[in-house]
Design an enzyme around this catalytic site. Structure first.
Site, short mmCIF file in Angstrom:
data_model
loop_
_atom_site.label_atom_id
_atom_site.label_comp_id
_atom_site.label_asym_id
_atom_site.label_seq_id
_atom_site.Cartn_x
_atom_site.Cartn_y
_atom_site.Cartn_z
N GLU A 136 -3.29 -4.74 -3.26
CA GLU A 136 -3.89 -5.25 -3.84
C GLU A 136 -3.59 -5.30 -5.59
O GLU A 136 -3.27 -5.62 -6.29
CB GLU A 136 -5.18 -6.17 -4.04
CG GLU A 136 -5.18 -6.27 -2.78
CD GLU A 136 -5.46 -6.19 -1.18
OE1 GLU A 136 -4.60 -4.91 -1.03
OE2 GLU A 136 -6.53 -6.11 -0.21
N ASN A 176 0.95 -1.01 0.11
CA ASN A 176 -0.17 -0.12 0.21
C ASN A 176 0.52 1.76 0.09
O ASN A 176 2.24 1.14 0.63
CB ASN A 176 -1.07 0.01 0.77
CG ASN A 176 -0.26 -0.13 2.42
OD1 ASN A 176 0.15 -0.79 3.03
ND2 ASN A 176 -1.11 0.51 4.16
N CYS A 193 -10.95 -3.37 -4.55
CA CYS A 193 -9.62 -4.01 -5.18
C CYS A 193 -10.83 -5.61 -5.54
O CYS A 193 -9.98 -5.90 -6.37
CB CYS A 193 -9.08 -4.76 -3.54
SG CYS A 193 -7.46 -2.94 -3.66
N CYS A 224 -10.33 -5.15 0.50
CA CYS A 224 -11.80 -3.61 0.21
C CYS A 224 -12.36 -3.82 -0.75
O CYS A 224 -12.04 -5.45 -2.23
CB CYS A 224 -11.42 -2.50 0.42
SG CYS A 224 -10.14 -2.09 -1.04
N1 THU Z 1 -5.65 -1.55 2.58
C1 THU Z 1 -5.05 -2.31 1.58
O1 THU Z 1 -3.43 -2.01 0.91
N2 THU Z 1 -6.02 -3.05 0.98
C2 THU Z 1 -7.08 -3.49 1.28
O2 THU Z 1 -7.66 -3.99 1.11
C3 THU Z 1 -7.29 -2.75 2.31
C4 THU Z 1 -6.91 -1.45 2.68
C5 THU Z 1 -5.00 -0.25 3.57
C6 THU Z 1 -4.69 1.02 2.54
C7 THU Z 1 -4.31 1.85 3.93
O3 THU Z 1 -3.15 2.46 3.04
C8 THU Z 1 -4.64 0.79 5.18
O4 THU Z 1 -4.62 -0.10 4.38
C9 THU Z 1 -5.99 1.14 5.51
O5 THU Z 1 -6.99 1.38 5.26
#
Ligand code: THU
Length: 134
Positions: free
Chosen positions: A60, A47, A98, A95
């Site tokens: 993702e 992320n 994604c 999420c």
């Molecule tokens: N995040 C992801 O990388 N993938 C997900 O499916 C859920 C959320 C990250 C985004 C953000 O940087 C942190 O998790 C908190 O939401």
């Protein structure tokens, strides 16, 4: 052919390495994704947050972008498997955004993620009810 336990463990190890590269100064949640692509290679994502919070890219979708630059045929089946890990919350399913993106590139593929009681898996074909398509 289905992934072996060893394949899955290896994918998880790669995801952990990717999570160490996360840029998450705002949430503190370091997410890593390891994507086993149709070419047999593993592509990584983490992320990437931003001071303008809504611009954040999830691990993702970061992994999907990394794989796209290498795969040019049958892109709808590019994602054979993707393993997602993080350093904080006990369970981290992908999420909604994604899911929509994985759905477009992961026909027949599998999502693995760490759950409260061990590893969980989901079929990408069923990951998002009534996914949007054109
Ligand atoms: N995040 C992801 O990388 N993938 C997900 O499916 C859920 C959320 C990250 C985004 C953000 O940087 C942190 O998790 C908190 O939401």
């Amino acid at each position: 052919k289905p992934l072996t336990k060893q394949d899955i463990t290896e994918l998880r190890d790669h995801a952990i390495k990717a999570s160490n590269q996360a840029y998450a100064p705002y949430s503190g949640i370091h997410v890593g994704a390891a994507l086993l692509a149709s070419d047999g290679n593993i592509y990584l994502g983490c992320n990437v947050e931003n001071a303008s919070y809504g611009l954040t890219i999830c691990a993702e979708r970061s992994a999907v972008s990394a794989a796209m630059q290498a795969i040019s045929s049958k892109r709808d089946q590019m994602v054979r498997a993707i393993y997602i890990v993080n350093n904080k919350v006990p369970e981290i399913p992908p999420c909604g955004a994604c899911r929509q993106v994985l759905f477009e590139f992961g026909k027949g593929g599998i999502v693995y993620f760490d759950g409260k009681k061990g590893m969980k898996k989901m079929l990408i074909d069923k990951i998002l009810p009534q996914a949007f398509r054109l």
